[in-house]
Design a protein around this motif. Structure first.
Motif, short mmCIF file in Angstrom:
data_model
loop_
_atom_site.label_atom_id
_atom_site.label_comp_id
_atom_site.label_asym_id
_atom_site.label_seq_id
_atom_site.Cartn_x
_atom_site.Cartn_y
_atom_site.Cartn_z
N UNK A 1 0.83 -1.20 0.00
CA UNK A 1 0.00 0.00 0.00
C UNK A 1 0.86 1.25 0.00
N UNK A 2 0.24 2.34 -0.44
CA UNK A 2 0.83 3.67 -0.34
C UNK A 2 0.00 4.38 0.72
N UNK A 3 0.60 4.64 1.87
CA UNK A 3 -0.18 5.25 2.95
C UNK A 3 -0.53 6.70 2.65
N UNK A 4 -1.64 7.13 3.21
CA UNK A 4 -1.99 8.54 3.21
C UNK A 4 -1.64 9.07 4.59
N UNK A 5 -2.55 8.98 5.53
CA UNK A 5 -2.32 9.52 6.87
C UNK A 5 -1.92 8.45 7.90
N UNK A 6 -2.17 7.16 7.58
CA UNK A 6 -1.96 6.10 8.57
C UNK A 6 -1.14 4.94 8.01
N UNK A 7 -0.46 4.27 8.93
CA UNK A 7 0.35 3.09 8.62
C UNK A 7 -0.09 1.96 9.56
N UNK A 8 -0.16 0.73 9.03
CA UNK A 8 -0.57 -0.38 9.87
C UNK A 8 0.56 -0.77 10.83
N UNK B 1 -12.22 -9.31 1.42
CA UNK B 1 -12.56 -8.84 2.76
C UNK B 1 -11.37 -8.16 3.41
N UNK B 2 -10.20 -8.76 3.24
CA UNK B 2 -8.99 -8.14 3.78
C UNK B 2 -8.79 -6.75 3.20
N UNK B 3 -8.94 -6.63 1.89
CA UNK B 3 -8.79 -5.31 1.25
C UNK B 3 -9.78 -4.32 1.85
N UNK B 4 -11.04 -4.71 1.99
CA UNK B 4 -12.04 -3.82 2.59
C UNK B 4 -11.64 -3.40 4.00
N UNK B 5 -11.13 -4.36 4.80
CA UNK B 5 -10.73 -4.03 6.17
C UNK B 5 -9.53 -3.08 6.20
N UNK B 6 -8.53 -3.33 5.36
CA UNK B 6 -7.36 -2.45 5.32
C UNK B 6 -7.75 -1.05 4.87
N UNK B 7 -8.60 -0.95 3.88
CA UNK B 7 -9.04 0.36 3.40
C UNK B 7 -9.82 1.08 4.50
N UNK B 8 -10.68 0.35 5.21
CA UNK B 8 -11.45 0.95 6.30
C UNK B 8 -10.54 1.53 7.38
N UNK B 9 -9.52 0.80 7.76
CA UNK B 9 -8.65 1.21 8.86
C UNK B 9 -7.62 2.26 8.42
N UNK B 10 -7.04 2.07 7.23
CA UNK B 10 -5.91 2.91 6.82
C UNK B 10 -6.28 4.06 5.88
N UNK B 11 -7.35 3.92 5.12
CA UNK B 11 -7.71 4.91 4.09
C UNK B 11 -6.49 5.27 3.24
N UNK B 12 -5.85 4.25 2.64
CA UNK B 12 -4.60 4.49 1.90
C UNK B 12 -4.85 5.14 0.54
N UNK B 13 -3.79 5.64 -0.06
CA UNK B 13 -3.87 6.16 -1.43
C UNK B 13 -4.04 5.01 -2.42
N UNK B 14 -3.42 3.88 -2.10
CA UNK B 14 -3.52 2.66 -2.91
C UNK B 14 -3.28 1.48 -2.00
N UNK B 15 -3.94 0.37 -2.29
CA UNK B 15 -3.71 -0.85 -1.53
C UNK B 15 -3.99 -2.05 -2.43
N UNK B 16 -3.17 -3.07 -2.29
CA UNK B 16 -3.38 -4.33 -2.99
C UNK B 16 -3.13 -5.46 -2.01
N UNK B 17 -4.05 -6.41 -1.99
CA UNK B 17 -3.90 -7.63 -1.21
C UNK B 17 -3.63 -8.74 -2.19
N UNK B 18 -2.56 -9.49 -1.94
CA UNK B 18 -2.22 -10.64 -2.77
C UNK B 18 -2.35 -11.88 -1.90
N UNK B 19 -3.26 -12.76 -2.31
CA UNK B 19 -3.40 -14.05 -1.65
C UNK B 19 -2.73 -15.09 -2.53
#
Length: 165
Positions: free
Chosen positions: A72-79, A104-122
């Protein structure tokens, strides 16, 4: 001793005195914790992976194994990395198809982090001689950095692709 500028006083996952609370009943975004990004104006890629991922098939109950990578590319938050690990642990007894899990993981990460970009690879281990890889992706399109982020992501994917062959 020097101290970083990271804001960590609100983080709970690391526990007091080394104690960690495990929430193994079900995966949910409440397990993930974040801390402020000290460089929000500078798009950069964070990659974190969990190579010991397990969950259960919703039809047979048999375990599925794999590696989950979040880029991911963080905006204001980092996990916070330990909360990421505990979030992944919460899937151990969870029954779901792999495609649903990655999304679901992508939805959860976006909810918590509100990133500029995020990709989940399973990247799931073969079962029945069949490989299954699931990629779920999100772009924050209303960001003023959207075009710059798209360019960085494109370069990132090319670079990662060179090293995974």
């Amino acid at each position: 001793m020097s101290k970083s500028q990271d804001k960590t006083s609100h983080l709970q996952t690391l526990g007091a005195g080394g104690q960690t609370t495990y929430q193994m009943d079900s995966p949910n975004p409440g397990i993930l914790e974040a801390f402020p990004n000290n460089y929000p104006g500078r798009p950069y890629v964070v990659s974190i992976s969990f190579p010991e991922y397990t969950s259960l098939c919703p039809m047979t109950g048999q375990p599925d194994f794999g590696t989950i990578a979040m880029e991911y590319i963080p905006d204001q938050k980092i996990v916070e990395s330990k909360s990421f690990k505990l979030y992944m642990f919460a899937y151990r007894n969870h029954q779901s198809f792999m495609e649903t899990l990655a999304n679901k993981m992508l939805d959860d990460f976006v909810e918590v982090l509100d990133p500029l970009w995020c990709r989940v690879k399973g990247l799931f281990a073969p079962r029945g001689a069949t490989d299954l890889h699931v990629f779920a992706e999100y772009y924050k399109q209303d960001s003023s950095q959207y075009e710059q982020v798209k360019g960085i992501v494109s370069e990132w994917k090319q670079e990662v692709g060179k090293h995974s062959a």
